[in-house]
Scaffold this motif. Structure first.
Motif, PDB file in Angstrom:
ATOM      1  N   HIS A 132       0.842  -1.202   0.000  1.00  0.00           N
ATOM      2  CA  HIS A 132       0.000   0.000   0.000  1.00  0.00           C
ATOM      3  C   HIS A 132       0.872   1.245   0.000  1.00  0.00           C
ATOM      4  CE1 HIS A 132      -2.245   3.316   1.827  1.00  0.00           C
ATOM      5  NE2 HIS A 132      -3.356   2.730   1.395  1.00  0.00           N
ATOM      6  N   ASP A 133       1.842   1.292   0.883  1.00  0.00           N
ATOM      7  CA  ASP A 133       2.698   2.481   1.002  1.00  0.00           C
ATOM      8  C   ASP A 133       3.544   2.672  -0.257  1.00  0.00           C
ATOM      9  OD1 ASP A 133       1.630   2.869   3.489  1.00  0.00           O
ATOM     10  OD2 ASP A 133       3.373   2.103   4.585  1.00  0.00           O
ATOM     11  N   ARG A 186       1.254   3.964  -3.049  1.00  0.00           N
ATOM     12  CA  ARG A 186       0.910   5.379  -2.829  1.00  0.00           C
ATOM     13  C   ARG A 186       2.070   6.279  -3.235  1.00  0.00           C
ATOM     14  NH1 ARG A 186      -2.569   8.511  -0.424  1.00  0.00           N
ATOM     15  NH2 ARG A 186      -3.756   6.835   0.545  1.00  0.00           N
TER      16      ARG A 186
END
Length: 260
Positions: free
Chosen positions: A231-232, A235
């Motif tokens: 996810h990070d 992003r």
């Protein structure tokens, strides 16, 4: 010789020669390898490049061609020249395959073969209609071979680098129906998926989806334990490209296909 291999061999023996369309995935790579070893000199391999084909797939095809001694031709797929394809309708794959098979036909008069297997018959596959209209043959389907059996054959014939690859349809499949297919979008998708694959377990299923609202990353169960890290990373990649990131979701097959 196993029953699966015997069934495929019987099908391959029906054809004096074949030009096999090889994308770089497990199905077409396995078919080309087995057919070439069995019918050396009567098998041609055609690989089409386009913004929708991951560069890693092309490298994989070229490496295997050198190892096996394939008669390999590389051509442009031609689909980006077709505005019907670029519009990304529900039957986009029909126009993709129509252009692909026209390019291959311009290179050879041999019968054209694909790596489609019986598991492909249960889905909505406009590309199979394009194939039927052009008398393309599907040896795995003729032999009654499904995806798990293709993987067994890949391992049997030493294709360790592709045997466990997750299904990898073209990059355009990541773009939601109705969003025009754009080369920059596809390059971004490939960049994200390549970066995330370095962080995820080997051959994990993951998709970078281009939706009308923004970018979504989908993870298969094999990558789910790494969801926070992925996810990070996703992003950060979206922020760097000024693209809205909508988060991580569970993988859904055909999630970008919207049939009107």
């Amino acid at each position: 010789m196993s029953d699966v291999e015997a069934r495929l061999s019987a099908v391959l023996d029906r054809y004096d020669s074949l030009a096999i369309a090889v994308s770089g995935g497990v199905d077409s790579m396995t078919l080309a390898t087995i057919a070439h070893r069995r019918n050396r000199g009567r098998i041609a391999v055609i690989h089409a490049v386009s913004p929708a084909v991951p560069p890693a797939a092309t490298l994989r095809v070229r490496a295997r061609a050198l190892r096996e001694g394939w008669d390999l031709s590389v051509t442009g797929a031609g689909e980006f020249e077709d505005e019907r394809y670029r519009a990304n309708p529900a039957d986009r794959c029909y126009f993709c395959k129509t252009n692909l098979y026209a390019r291959i036909r311009a290179l050879t008069r041999w019968r054209i073969a694909s790596g489609a297997n019986t598991g492909d018959l249960g889905d909505y596959r406009p590309g199979l209609l394009a194939a039927a209209e052009r008398d393309i043959v599907h040896p795995f389907i003729e032999a009654g071979i499904d995806k798990p059996e293709v993987r067994v054959l890949a391992r049997r014939f030493g294709l360790d680098e592709v045997a466990e690859l997750p299904a990898q349809p073209c990059l355009a499949s990541r773009v939601e129906t109705g969003i025009a297919i754009d080369a920059d979008d596809l390059a971004f998708v490939d960049r994200v998926e390549t970066a995330l694959a370095r962080l995820a377990p080997a051959n994990a299923t993951l998709r970078c989806r281009v939706t009308h609202k923004g970018i979504v990353v989908e993870l298969g169960a094999d990558a789910a334990p790494m969801a926070p890290l992925l996810h990070d990373a996703a992003r950060a990649l979206c922020d760097a490209a000024s693209r809205p990131f909508l988060g991580v979701q569970d993988y859904r097959k055909g999630a970008m296909f919207v049939r009107g």
